[in-house]
Design a protein around this motif. Structure first.
Motif, PDB file in Angstrom:
ATOM      1  N   SER A  65       0.819  -1.209   0.000  1.00  0.00           N
ATOM      2  CA  SER A  65       0.000   0.000   0.000  1.00  0.00           C
ATOM      3  C   SER A  65       0.853   1.260   0.000  1.00  0.00           C
ATOM      4  N   ASP A  66       0.229   2.367  -0.407  1.00  0.00           N
ATOM      5  CA  ASP A  66       0.859   3.674  -0.238  1.00  0.00           C
ATOM      6  C   ASP A  66       0.555   4.230   1.149  1.00  0.00           C
ATOM      7  N   GLY A  67      -0.274   3.529   1.910  1.00  0.00           N
ATOM      8  CA  GLY A  67      -0.597   3.925   3.278  1.00  0.00           C
ATOM      9  C   GLY A  67      -1.577   5.075   3.377  1.00  0.00           C
ATOM     10  N   VAL A  68      -2.081   5.542   2.239  1.00  0.00           N
ATOM     11  CA  VAL A  68      -2.973   6.703   2.238  1.00  0.00           C
ATOM     12  C   VAL A  68      -4.334   6.390   1.622  1.00  0.00           C
ATOM     13  N   GLY A  69      -4.334   5.743   0.463  1.00  0.00           N
ATOM     14  CA  GLY A  69      -5.615   5.522  -0.189  1.00  0.00           C
ATOM     15  C   GLY A  69      -5.696   4.333  -1.113  1.00  0.00           C
ATOM     16  N   PHE A  70      -4.622   3.556  -1.228  1.00  0.00           N
ATOM     17  CA  PHE A  70      -4.590   2.453  -2.185  1.00  0.00           C
ATOM     18  C   PHE A  70      -3.891   1.249  -1.572  1.00  0.00           C
ATOM     19  N   ALA A  71      -4.436   0.058  -1.825  1.00  0.00           N
ATOM     20  CA  ALA A  71      -3.790  -1.174  -1.360  1.00  0.00           C
ATOM     21  C   ALA A  71      -4.000  -2.285  -2.385  1.00  0.00           C
ATOM     22  N   TYR A  72      -3.000  -3.130  -2.485  1.00  0.00           N
ATOM     23  CA  TYR A  72      -3.024  -4.298  -3.362  1.00  0.00           C
ATOM     24  C   TYR A  72      -2.976  -5.538  -2.480  1.00  0.00           C
ATOM     25  N   LEU A  73      -3.952  -6.401  -2.635  1.00  0.00           N
ATOM     26  CA  LEU A  73      -4.058  -7.633  -1.861  1.00  0.00           C
ATOM     27  C   LEU A  73      -3.389  -8.767  -2.621  1.00  0.00           C
ATOM     28  N   ALA A  74      -2.554  -9.544  -1.930  1.00  0.00           N
ATOM     29  CA  ALA A  74      -1.811 -10.606  -2.612  1.00  0.00           C
ATOM     30  C   ALA A  74      -1.619 -11.818  -1.710  1.00  0.00           C
ATOM     31  N   ASP A  75      -1.349 -12.938  -2.345  1.00  0.00           N
ATOM     32  CA  ASP A  75      -0.888 -14.161  -1.671  1.00  0.00           C
ATOM     33  C   ASP A  75      -1.813 -14.642  -0.562  1.00  0.00           C
ATOM     34  N   VAL A  76      -3.098 -14.618  -0.818  1.00  0.00           N
ATOM     35  CA  VAL A  76      -4.073 -15.097   0.169  1.00  0.00           C
ATOM     36  C   VAL A  76      -4.204 -16.610   0.042  1.00  0.00           C
ATOM     37  N   PHE A  77      -4.058 -17.307   1.166  1.00  0.00           N
ATOM     38  CA  PHE A  77      -4.282 -18.753   1.147  1.00  0.00           C
ATOM     39  C   PHE A  77      -4.641 -19.276   2.529  1.00  0.00           C
ATOM     40  N   ASP A 103     -10.991   2.050   4.264  1.00  0.00           N
ATOM     41  CA  ASP A 103     -11.631   2.968   3.320  1.00  0.00           C
ATOM     42  C   ASP A 103     -10.837   3.152   2.029  1.00  0.00           C
ATOM     43  N   PHE A 104      -9.774   2.377   1.848  1.00  0.00           N
ATOM     44  CA  PHE A 104      -8.921   2.479   0.664  1.00  0.00           C
ATOM     45  C   PHE A 104      -9.599   1.897  -0.575  1.00  0.00           C
ATOM     46  N   ARG A 105      -9.017   2.198  -1.733  1.00  0.00           N
ATOM     47  CA  ARG A 105      -9.310   1.478  -2.968  1.00  0.00           C
ATOM     48  C   ARG A 105      -8.399   0.251  -2.943  1.00  0.00           C
ATOM     49  N   TRP A 106      -8.983  -0.917  -3.009  1.00  0.00           N
ATOM     50  CA  TRP A 106      -8.238  -2.175  -2.980  1.00  0.00           C
ATOM     51  C   TRP A 106      -8.305  -2.827  -4.356  1.00  0.00           C
ATOM     52  N   VAL A 107      -7.224  -3.492  -4.744  1.00  0.00           N
ATOM     53  CA  VAL A 107      -7.202  -4.279  -5.975  1.00  0.00           C
ATOM     54  C   VAL A 107      -6.584  -5.643  -5.680  1.00  0.00           C
ATOM     55  N   LEU A 108      -6.882  -6.588  -6.528  1.00  0.00           N
ATOM     56  CA  LEU A 108      -6.265  -7.911  -6.456  1.00  0.00           C
ATOM     57  C   LEU A 108      -6.379  -8.563  -7.813  1.00  0.00           C
ATOM     58  N   PHE A 109      -5.598  -9.586  -8.009  1.00  0.00           N
ATOM     59  CA  PHE A 109      -5.679 -10.421  -9.197  1.00  0.00           C
ATOM     60  C   PHE A 109      -5.943 -11.837  -8.715  1.00  0.00           C
ATOM     61  N   THR A 110      -6.940 -12.489  -9.298  1.00  0.00           N
ATOM     62  CA  THR A 110      -7.269 -13.845  -8.888  1.00  0.00           C
ATOM     63  C   THR A 110      -7.898 -14.614 -10.037  1.00  0.00           C
ATOM     64  N   GLU A 118     -15.860 -10.911  -3.585  1.00  0.00           N
ATOM     65  CA  GLU A 118     -17.046 -10.078  -3.810  1.00  0.00           C
ATOM     66  C   GLU A 118     -17.734  -9.714  -2.497  1.00  0.00           C
ATOM     67  N   GLN A 119     -17.656 -10.581  -1.499  1.00  0.00           N
ATOM     68  CA  GLN A 119     -18.251 -10.294  -0.190  1.00  0.00           C
ATOM     69  C   GLN A 119     -17.579  -9.108   0.497  1.00  0.00           C
ATOM     70  N   PHE A 120     -16.395  -8.751   0.036  1.00  0.00           N
ATOM     71  CA  PHE A 120     -15.649  -7.645   0.632  1.00  0.00           C
ATOM     72  C   PHE A 120     -15.553  -6.457  -0.323  1.00  0.00           C
ATOM     73  N   GLY A 121     -16.488  -6.398  -1.284  1.00  0.00           N
ATOM     74  CA  GLY A 121     -16.604  -5.242  -2.155  1.00  0.00           C
ATOM     75  C   GLY A 121     -15.795  -5.276  -3.437  1.00  0.00           C
ATOM     76  N   PHE A 122     -15.065  -6.350  -3.693  1.00  0.00           N
ATOM     77  CA  PHE A 122     -14.314  -6.442  -4.940  1.00  0.00           C
ATOM     78  C   PHE A 122     -15.282  -6.713  -6.099  1.00  0.00           C
ATOM     79  N   ALA A 123     -15.012  -6.102  -7.225  1.00  0.00           N
ATOM     80  CA  ALA A 123     -15.828  -6.275  -8.423  1.00  0.00           C
ATOM     81  C   ALA A 123     -14.921  -6.155  -9.645  1.00  0.00           C
TER      82      ALA A 123
END
Length: 137
Positions: A65-77, A103-110, A118-123
């Motif tokens: 994350s940039d710690g302010v408004g954006f985060a990238y989610l990775a390596d979930v298992f 309250d950040f904008r989150w992204v991930l690749f899956t 989707e239960q956590f707002g990803f679309a």
């Protein structure tokens, strides 16, 4: 079986993370152990799921994350033998909803588990998103 979640980076069991990511993760088996260790060291946030009785790590999620408004989610298992206990949902809740980036904008690749995310707002991305694909495998 009881489980606990913790975002203390010192508690992450790097051998468990490496063991799963290097053999079972379809998205990044090309990474070396040194790569994984560097990603753990530089992560903005990590969350581990642990057996309450033994402390054995059974699940993981990492964010950059940039710690302010954006985060990238990775390596979930979650290790296969511990699935079915809502640990994926608990990892996501602890990482996203209960963390400093709620309250950040989150992204991930899956390639799977879309229903969980989707239960956590990803679309699916809208017209404002663009991606440059990896050249690494």
């Amino acid at each position: 079986m009881d489980y606990e979640l913790d975002d203390d980076p010192a508690r992450i069991q790097a051998d468990v993370v490496w063991g799963w990511l290097s053999t079972d993760a379809y998205w990044g088996r090309w990474r070396t152990r040194a790569d994984i260790d560097a990603q753990l060291a530089s992560a903005w946030r990590v969350v581990g799921a642990y057996r309450a009785d033994t402390g054995e790590q059974v699940g993981f999620a990492r964010a950059v994350s940039d710690g302010v408004g954006f985060a990238y989610l990775a390596d979930v298992f979650v290790l296969p033998e511990h699935r079915g206990h809502a640990l994926g949902k608990r990892l996501m809740s602890h990482m996203i909803d209960q963390g400093p980036g709620r309250d950040f904008r989150w992204v991930l690749f899956t390639g799977d588990a879309h229903g969980l995310y989707e239960q956590f707002g990803f679309a699916a991305p809208d017209q404002t998103a663009m991606v440059r694909p990896s050249r690494q495998g």
